[in-house]
Design an enzyme around this catalytic site. Structure first.
Site, mmCIF file in Angstrom:
data_model
loop_
_atom_site.group_PDB
_atom_site.id
_atom_site.type_symbol
_atom_site.label_atom_id
_atom_site.label_comp_id
_atom_site.label_asym_id
_atom_site.label_seq_id
_atom_site.Cartn_x
_atom_site.Cartn_y
_atom_site.Cartn_z
ATOM 1 N NE ARG A 5 28.438 -37.817 -52.637
ATOM 2 C CZ ARG A 5 28.592 -36.825 -51.799
ATOM 3 N NH1 ARG A 5 29.422 -36.538 -51.273
ATOM 4 N NH2 ARG A 5 27.228 -36.133 -51.790
ATOM 5 C CD GLU A 48 26.415 -36.510 -55.052
ATOM 6 O OE1 GLU A 48 26.773 -35.468 -55.221
ATOM 7 O OE2 GLU A 48 25.625 -37.175 -54.059
ATOM 8 C CE1 TYR A 51 19.071 -33.356 -53.244
ATOM 9 C CE2 TYR A 51 20.464 -33.039 -55.198
ATOM 10 C CZ TYR A 51 20.097 -33.243 -53.735
ATOM 11 O OH TYR A 51 21.254 -33.309 -53.096
ATOM 12 C CD GLU A 105 27.245 -32.929 -49.758
ATOM 13 O OE1 GLU A 105 27.343 -34.293 -49.143
ATOM 14 O OE2 GLU A 105 26.353 -32.630 -50.282
ATOM 15 N NE ARG A 114 24.852 -30.166 -54.660
ATOM 16 C CZ ARG A 114 23.912 -30.840 -54.155
ATOM 17 N NH1 ARG A 114 23.801 -32.104 -53.694
ATOM 18 N NH2 ARG A 114 22.834 -30.318 -53.653
ATOM 19 C CD1 TRP A 136 13.033 -35.783 -54.545
ATOM 20 C CD2 TRP A 136 14.405 -36.642 -52.757
ATOM 21 N NE1 TRP A 136 13.613 -34.736 -53.634
ATOM 22 C CE2 TRP A 136 14.661 -35.054 -52.751
ATOM 23 C CE3 TRP A 136 15.159 -37.221 -51.959
ATOM 24 C CZ2 TRP A 136 15.276 -34.167 -51.948
ATOM 25 C CZ3 TRP A 136 16.111 -36.558 -51.151
ATOM 26 C CH2 TRP A 136 16.088 -35.237 -51.193
ATOM 27 C CD GLU A 148 23.397 -38.970 -51.419
ATOM 28 O OE1 GLU A 148 24.366 -38.214 -51.722
ATOM 29 O OE2 GLU A 148 22.260 -38.500 -51.604
ATOM 30 C CG ASP A 155 23.526 -35.260 -56.189
ATOM 31 O OD1 ASP A 155 23.294 -36.296 -56.738
ATOM 32 O OD2 ASP A 155 23.475 -35.289 -54.861
ATOM 33 C CG HIS A 189 19.374 -36.655 -55.515
ATOM 34 N ND1 HIS A 189 18.131 -37.097 -54.784
ATOM 35 C CD2 HIS A 189 20.228 -36.296 -54.532
ATOM 36 C CE1 HIS A 189 18.369 -37.069 -53.462
ATOM 37 N NE2 HIS A 189 19.538 -36.514 -53.354
HETATM 38 C C1 CS2 Z 1 22.685 -35.292 -51.187
HETATM 39 C C2 CS2 Z 1 21.816 -35.072 -49.962
HETATM 40 O O1 CS2 Z 1 24.284 -33.915 -50.248
HETATM 41 C C3 CS2 Z 1 23.948 -34.583 -51.183
HETATM 42 O O2 CS2 Z 1 24.771 -35.000 -52.261
HETATM 43 O O3 CS2 Z 1 22.389 -35.889 -52.153
HETATM 44 O O4 CS2 Z 1 21.011 -33.744 -50.145
HETATM 45 C C4 CS2 Z 1 20.587 -36.332 -49.894
HETATM 46 O O5 CS2 Z 1 19.557 -35.815 -50.471
HETATM 47 C C5 CS2 Z 1 20.109 -36.158 -48.347
HETATM 48 O O6 CS2 Z 1 21.279 -36.298 -47.388
HETATM 49 C C6 CS2 Z 1 19.324 -37.097 -47.847
HETATM 50 O O7 CS2 Z 1 19.018 -37.327 -46.827
HETATM 51 MG MG MG Z 2 24.116 -36.540 -53.229
#
Ligand code: CS2
Ligand code: MG
Length: 392
Positions: free
Chosen positions: A273, A226, A159, A329, A147, A392, A252, A200, A202
């Site tokens: 995810r 993602e 991030y 992951e 990633r 975020w 996720e 990602d 996010h």
């Molecule tokens: C994320 C995580 O792993 C990922 O893809 O998006 O870092 C996520 O931000 C955290 O698990 C939040 O708790």
């Molecule tokens: Mg993620």
């Protein structure tokens, strides 16, 4: 085999983890991960005050019936707190059943479908030299898929970049959209066409911005893009899909099959995810992934450090037994966490394997866990350059 004891263990070796330990009247015990990053104690209260009293005296073998009791019986359905609590009970009961059978859990889920699970690791950098070093470092650890997250010129660390650990991040989508394709162009020309690359977003873009990004990244052949838009608007993915063939991964923050209903049926995503920990456990995630399999959609289970080694082990047993496994992951935990949770899963030549111990293959050292009390922690928030709160 009746459930005799249920303990909720909170420990913070490198970060907070919530673990449910169930013990039966014949002395077998099982573990389940109930960690909900930044809202851990809400799940602790839900488990201790509402779930645990219902479990004592129940037949530990009745996994499906217990799942239905906790889901339907509460009347108030879904939601991250409820589904993390149900996940912990479900995982602990699967652990107990497999220990009772003397088999690693994946055998009870249908047996291995493959030799090992392809894992992706995280690389990041503020600039290209730092990013290239980070990719080389991940490759040296054996990762076969990476990633890629990058700093954005003009913004403080964002991030996914190692130095971004701050309470408030700053974001500007225009700068990001302008910069990111050049990062992937550079990575492809340095590391060649073969290496699977992921990214990602996010949850930060609007549908039309996400469509544009997917299109701009097509020449660099991503394994997936993602969370390109905030996930609760499932329809948004239609617009993204109309414009790009870059594969999409979502989910996720989802917690039930209902969150996937439209995006799976309309084939708007390529990877699911969800983690076992946040999606009602092995029982429910299996249901989601069986539904997804009808549409050639594969698993890409969430594996951040806030999923505990218990949650990771559960993911690996399920992943090994699933036909439509895609990728896992993998974000190795710190040394203190590994002391609290003794694990038997392995990572060899880029492939994860849950090991051959009965059950999940993870044991919790309660005394070691007791050395690390809960430490309140929040996830960062994200603000636009004018101060507006953003995703975020
Ligand atoms: C994320 C995580 O792993 C990922 O893809 O998006 O870092 C996520 O931000 C955290 O698990 C939040 O708790
Ligand atoms: Mg993620």
């Amino acid at each position: 085999m009746l459930i005799d004891r249920a303990e909720v263990v909170v420990t913070s070796p490198d970060r907070n983890f919530v673990t449910l330990k169930l013990t039966t009247d014949d002395g077998l015990s099982g573990l389940g991960d109930a960690t909900l990053n930044g809202r851990e104690m809400a799940v602790v209260a839900y488990l201790r005050d509402h779930v645990v009293p219902m479990l004592i005296g129940r037949d530990a073998h009745r996994i499906e019936d217990t799942w239905q009791l906790l889901y339907r019986g509460a009347y108030w359905r879904r939601g991250p707190v409820t589904m993390a609590a149900i996940a912990a009970v479900d995982t602990a009961l699967w652990d107990i059943k497999a220990r009772a059978a003397g088999m690693p859990l994946y055998q009870l889920l249908g047996g291995a479908c493959r030799d090992g699970l392809l894992a992706y690791g995280h690389a990041s950098g503020q600039d290209l030299p730092e990013l290239f070093d980070s990719i080389r470092e991940r490759r040296a650890l054996g990762f076969r898929a990476i990633r890629v997250q990058s700093g954005v010129p003009g913004l403080p660390p964002v991030y996914g970049t190692a130095s971004a650990a701050r309470d408030v991040e700053v974001w500007d989508s225009r700068s990001y959209l302008r910069h990111l394709p050049s990062v992937f162009e550079a990575v492809r020309s340095e590391f060649g066409p073969q290496l699977p690359l992921l990214h990602d977003v996010h949850h930060r873009l609007t549908p039309i911005q996400a469509a544009r990004l997917g299109k701009a990244l097509e020449p660099y052949d991503l394994f997936w893009l993602e969370d390109c838009t905030p996930a609760e608007n499932q329809e948004a993915l239609r617009l993204v899909r109309q414009h790009t063939t870059t594969p999409l991964a979502i989910g996720e923050v989802f917690n039930t099959v209902w969150d996937y209903q439209q995006i799976v049926r309309e084939q708007l995503i390529d990877y699911v995810r969800s983690a076992v920990t946040h999606t009602g456990g092995i029982t429910h995630l299996r249901r989601i992934l069986d539904f997804a399999a009808q549409y050639q959609i594969r698993s890409g289970m969430h594996g951040p450090q806030d999923v505990s080694p218990v949650g990771m082990a559960a993911a690996l047993h399920l992943g090994l037994a699933l036909h439509n496994f895609g990728i896992q992951e993998y974000n190795p935990h710190g040394a203190r966490t590994d002391e609290v949770f003794r694990q038997s899963f392995t990572f060899t030549d880029g492939l994860l394997h849950p090991g051959s111990e009965p059950g999940l293959g993870v044991s919790l050292d309660v005394d070691e866990a007791g050395k690390y009390p809960y430490a309140r922690a929040y996830l960062p928030v994200n603000r636009l350059t004018d101060g507006t709160l953003h995703d975020w």
